[in-house]
Design a protein around this motif. Structure first.
Motif, PDB file in Angstrom:
ATOM      1  N   GLU A  44       0.878  -1.283   0.098  1.00  0.00           N
ATOM      2  CA  GLU A  44       0.216   0.105  -0.065  1.00  0.00           C
ATOM      3  C   GLU A  44       0.815   1.098   0.055  1.00  0.00           C
ATOM      4  OE1 GLU A  44      -3.142  -0.204   3.263  1.00  0.00           O
ATOM      5  OE2 GLU A  44      -2.956  -2.443   3.037  1.00  0.00           O
ATOM      6  N   ALA A  45       1.832   1.116   0.615  1.00  0.00           N
ATOM      7  CA  ALA A  45       2.838   2.379   0.342  1.00  0.00           C
ATOM      8  C   ALA A  45       4.441   1.786   0.665  1.00  0.00           C
ATOM      9  CB  ALA A  45       2.483   3.308   1.759  1.00  0.00           C
ATOM     10  N   THR A  46       5.383   2.366  -0.049  1.00  0.00           N
ATOM     11  CA  THR A  46       6.708   2.020   0.355  1.00  0.00           C
ATOM     12  C   THR A  46       7.407   3.320  -0.038  1.00  0.00           C
ATOM     13  OG1 THR A  46       8.579   0.549  -0.714  1.00  0.00           O
ATOM     14  CG2 THR A  46       7.040   1.302  -2.527  1.00  0.00           C
ATOM     15  N   GLY A  47       8.705   3.470   0.183  1.00  0.00           N
ATOM     16  CA  GLY A  47       9.206   4.708   0.243  1.00  0.00           C
ATOM     17  C   GLY A  47      10.748   4.902  -0.741  1.00  0.00           C
ATOM     18  N   VAL A  48      11.034   6.086  -0.707  1.00  0.00           N
ATOM     19  CA  VAL A  48      12.301   6.477  -1.240  1.00  0.00           C
ATOM     20  C   VAL A  48      13.238   6.821  -0.160  1.00  0.00           C
ATOM     21  CG1 VAL A  48      13.468   7.668  -2.886  1.00  0.00           C
ATOM     22  CG2 VAL A  48      11.098   7.153  -3.295  1.00  0.00           C
TER      23      VAL A  48
END
Length: 347
Positions: A44-48
């Motif tokens: 649903e959400a991943t990040g940099v």
């Protein structure tokens, strides 16, 4: 459950080599089926993170060989569970620290590595606090052991880790000096942080004016020659926690050399007869020696961070949210140095 898994399509971002952000590739495939002790998470959400910025340059200390799927952490819902996994885990929103593989619509993870996300906490909110929150919490409480009334210096106080670190330090009762460019100073003051402009100020002189006796802890992700100033700013009994070498991000050559230099400095400083301590923080330390202990510590610390979020001691600082297909734009934005908080990727 396998029918549900096979009905969906896997989409993942591939880093094929040392490329500019536009060189990242989208790959389509089949959603994996979990094996014994595994779960499939629908992202649903991943990040940099800074790690991916270094990886695309081939400069992250222990990155896998190209090509691979980047993505240090993620939040999502357990879509399917393999044999031996608690049945009640399916359908639960969880967070996972994976180092690589998170930039995908579906991620295969050991069930023992997931941490439930509290009800009422959104996926993007939780995502900003996985690797950043664990890193900040462990450096503050497990390494520097900061106590109420102490004074700490946080470099990059507006960044992903720094923004969480200053809030946790304030919640612990510490006075916080934070370095950042001038445009972030008002936001830092609202958090109770004394800002210092690292671009225009004589940084060591400014910090000494604010803390004449030195600071009790310095959290330094910059590395390079400036790490010496961080060491010299410590009060007797103080701790320097080095956790990166951002100053060498665009350098050419070995990605391991800056880390080895930092480790050498740390060893030398600790060998000297003084009352100060230095360490190099690696969130993965201890995993190879005892995976169960590592998992238990990670689960406990991330749970503490989520609790701090629910209490309002920490706010989720989302710089921007972009779809996975716009990962090149997300990476450019994260690398621009113009945003505060974390750039988040959604499916």
């Amino acid at each position: 459950m396998e029918v549900i898994v096979n009905a969906e399509e896997l989409v993942e971002v591939v880093l094929p080599g040392k490329v500019e952000p536009d060189g990242l590739q989208l790959r389509h495939g089949t959603v994996p089926t979990p094996g014994a002790g595994q779960v499939v998470i629908r992202m649903e959400a991943t990040g940099v993170s800074f790690a991916e910025q270094q990886m695309r340059r081939g400069r992250y200390y222990d990155q896998p060989p190209f090509p691979f799927v980047p993505g240090y952490d993620l939040v999502g819902t357990v879509l399917a569970a393999g044999p031996g996994v608690e049945p009640g885990l399916t359908g639960v929103r969880v967070a996972a620290l994976v180092k690589v593989g998170g930039w995908a619509s579906h991620v295969l993870v050991d069930a023992a590595d997931v941490v439930p996300v509290p009800a009422g906490v959104g996926a993007a909110e939780a995502e900003t606090l996985v690797v950043n929150g664990i890193t900040a919490w462990q450096m503050l409480h497990r390494k520097a052991r900061v106590r109420a009334g102490q004074t700490v210096l946080v470099h990059g106080a507006n960044g992903g880790v720094g923004s969480v670190l200053v809030q946790l330090a304030r919640a612990a009762g510490a006075q916080v000096i934070g370095t950042a460019s001038a445009r972030h100073h008002d936001a830092l003051r609202e958090k109770g942080v004394e800002p210092v402009d690292y671009r225009t100020d004589d940084l060591p002189a400014r910090v000494r004016a604010l803390a004449p006796g030195g600071v009790d802890a310095v959290f330094d992700h910059v590395g390079g020659p400036g790490i010496v100033d961080s060491w010299r700013l410590l009060a007797p009994g103080g701790t320097l926690v080095s956790y990166g070498s951002a100053s060498t991000r665009d350098d050419q050559g070995s990605g391991q050399l800056p880390v080895l230099k930092l480790l050498g400095r740390v060893w030398l400083w600790n060998a000297l007869p003084n009352r100060r301590h230095a360490c190099f923080f690696n969130v993965w330390a201890g995993r190879a020696l005892s995976r169960n202990r590592f998992r238990a510590r990670l689960r406990a610390d991330l749970t503490q961070v989520f609790t701090a979020l629910q209490r309002g001691e920490v706010t989720a600082q989302i710089a921007a949210q972009l779809p996975l297909a716009r990962v090149a734009d997300a990476l450019r934005l994260a690398e621009s140095g113009t945003v505060a908080g974390k750039v988040v990727l959604n499916p």
